[in-house]
Design an enzyme around this catalytic site. Structure first.
Site, PDB file in Angstrom:
ATOM      1  N   SER A   1       1.367  -8.254 -19.219  1.00 39.86           N
ATOM      2  CA  SER A   1       1.547  -7.226 -18.192  1.00 39.86           C
ATOM      3  C   SER A   1       2.128  -7.757 -16.884  1.00 39.86           C
ATOM      4  CB  SER A   1       0.212  -6.524 -17.910  1.00 39.86           C
ATOM      5  OG  SER A   1      -0.801  -7.475 -17.627  1.00 39.86           O
TER       6      SER A   1
ATOM      7  N   ASP B   1      -3.936  -4.023  -8.367  1.00 38.34           N
ATOM      8  CA  ASP B   1      -5.078  -3.430  -9.057  1.00 38.34           C
ATOM      9  C   ASP B   1      -6.093  -4.532  -9.348  1.00 38.34           C
ATOM     10  OD1 ASP B   1      -4.046  -4.843 -11.214  1.00 38.34           O
ATOM     11  OD2 ASP B   1      -3.239  -3.085 -12.240  1.00 38.34           O
TER      12      ASP B   1
ATOM     13  N   HIS C   1      -3.619  -7.392 -11.414  1.00 39.16           N
ATOM     14  CA  HIS C   1      -2.214  -7.733 -11.184  1.00 39.16           C
ATOM     15  C   HIS C   1      -1.840  -7.877  -9.709  1.00 39.16           C
ATOM     16  CE1 HIS C   1      -2.572  -5.513 -15.024  1.00 39.16           C
ATOM     17  NE2 HIS C   1      -1.836  -6.525 -15.444  1.00 39.16           N
TER      18      HIS C   1
END
Length: 354
Positions: free
Chosen positions: A31, A319, A322
Site C-alpha cells: 500500500s 492514517d 501510511h
C-alpha cells in the site's frame, strides 16, 4: 531532475523534449506504492477509493492511494520523467499495457501469500505480482521482439517496496504464523521467498532494482495506540531491523551472483526515524494519524465518517499506517538523489545513469 534534453531542429525552429531517465518503471509492492490495484479486488478489505483519501490529490479525488494525496510512486516517476504507471488490474479486456510501465503494487500484499489473506482477505502477493509481470513481459516480446524487449527491460526501473504486511501478519492477534515460526525462522522464510522471486524477475529481464527495507512499522499509530504510553512496538521494530539486515546481505550476494544486476537499497527504516527525530523536516506530529477516530486517531481507519486534520503538512501519518503526501515526497527525494546515509550502494539517479 536528471533528464536528458533531446533537441530536434526543423528549419529555424528547435524543439527540445526531455528524455526520461528510464524507458519504463514496473512497480512491485504494497500500500505504500499502490495506485489503485485494490480497487479491482472485490474481496479486499484494504481499500482507499473513498473519502477522505485523496483530499489533496488533484480534484480531491480518492484514487485508491493510501494517502491524502500522492504517494512515493507518484513522486519517484516524476523525478525520472515518466507518467505514473496505471494499476495492472485497471487494464481490463486485454488492454495493451503502456510502454512506460505498469504498477502491480497492492495494499495488504506481502512477500508471503498468506500475509495478504491475514491483512486484507484479498491482495496481490509479490508472487502474484511477478506472475502478472510475466504476462506484460510476454506482450513486450511480441511488440518489440526478444532483443528489443530485453534492451527495454534492462534499462527500466524495478522498485520493490514490500515486507511490512508480512511482519504485521506475524504480530496479528491469534496469528497462526506466529505459532508455526520463531521470529528468526519467519524472517528467513521472508528472505528466501523474496530471493526466489527477485531471481525470477532477473530471469525475465530486469536489471535495475530499487529495493526498500521495511520501515519502523512498530511506530505506526495503530501500533502505538495499544501501548499506554503511546510508544513504539519495540518487538515489531526489532523484527523489522532483523529482516532489513538480512535483506541487505542478500542483495550484496545477489549482485555477485547475477551478471549485470544493479540495485539501490533504501533504508526506509532509518528514513522514518530521521523524519521522526529531525524537526527541520517539519513533522511536529509523529504519533497521531491525521485521519481517523479514537486514541491517536487510530482506533478507526480513515473512512468517510472519520475526522481529518486541517494541516496535513505537519503530520507524518495520514492514517493509522501510511505516511502523508508530505512525508512521501521526502522519501522520494531520498530515493532518487539521496546520500549514502539512506541509499546503498547508490541512489536511483546513479543507478539509472550506470
Amino acid at each position: 531532475m536528471a533528464l536528458m534534453l533531446v533537441c530536434v531542429f526543423v528549419f529555424t525552429i528547435s524543439v527540445c523534449k526531455a528524455q526520461p531517465a528510464a524507458p519504463a518503471i514496473y512497480v512491485f509492492g504494497d500500500s505504500f506504492m499502490d495506485v489503485g490495484n485494490n480497487n479491482y479486488l472485490l474481496l479486499s478489505v484494504v481499500k482507499a477509493n473513498f473519502p477522505h483519501n485523496g483530499i489533496d490529490f488533484p480534484n480531491s479525488k480518492p484514487t485508491g492511494r493510501f494517502s491524502n494525496g500522492k504517494n512515493i510512486a507518484d513522486f519517484l516517476v516524476k523525478e525520472i520523467g515518466l507518467p505514473t504507471p496505471p494499476p495492472y488490474l485497471s487494464l481490463v479486456g486485454g488492454a495493451t499495457p503502456p510502454i512506460t510501465g505498469v504498477s502491480f503494487a497492492s495494499g495488504g500484499g506481502g512477500i508471503l501469500n498468506e500475509s495478504g489473506r491475514i491483512i486484507a482477505v484479498q491482495a496481490l502477493s509479490l508472487g502474484q505480482q511477478v506472475d502478472y509481470f510475466t504476462m506484460v513481459r510476454d506482450r513486450l516480446v511480441r511488440q518489440l521482439g526478444p532483443s528489443g524487449a530485453q534492451a527495454h527491460l534492462s534499462k527500466s526501473l524495478f522498485p520493490i517496496v514490500i515486507g511490512t504486511n508480512d511482519l504485521l501478519a506475524y504480530f496479528t492477534v491469534g496469528s497462526l504464523v506466529a505459532k508455526l515460526y520463531t521470529p528468526q525462522q519467519y524472517v528467513d522464510l521472508m528472505l528466501s521467498t523474496f530471493k526466489g522471486l527477485f531471481k525470477t524477475l532477473y530471469g525475465l529481464g530486469a536489471r535495475k532494482f530499487v529495493v526498500t527495507g521495511v520501515p519502523a512499522v512498530g511506530c505506526c499509530p495503530i501500533q502505538r495506540r495499544t501501548n499506554r504510553t503511546g510508544e513504539c512496538n519495540v518487538e515489531l521494530n526489532n523484527m523489522a531491523i532483523k529482516y532489513n539486515d538480512g535483506l541487505m546481505m542478500m542483495l550484496q550476494g545477489l549482485k555477485s551472483e547475477l551478471p549485470g544486476m544493479n540495485y539501490a537499497y533504501f533504508d526506509y527504516y532509518g528514513a522514518w526515524v530521521s523524519l521522526f527525530q529531525n524537526e527541520t523536516y517539519g513533522f511536529t506530529e509523529i504519533k497521531e494519524a491525521c485521519c481517523g477516530l479514537g486514541n491517536l486517531n487510530a482506533d478507526v481507519p480513515c473512512i468517510p465518517i472519520a475526522r481529518f486534520c486541517p494541516n496535513r503538512k505537519n503530520h507524518f501519518f495520514w492514517d493509522r499506517v501510511h505516511p502523508t503526501e508530505a512525508a512521501a515526497s521526502f522519501f522520494s527525494d531520498m530515493l532518487y538523489s539521496g546520500s549514502q546515509q539512506f541509499m546503498a550502494p547508490m541512489n536511483v539517479e546513479q543507478l539509472l545513469a550506470g
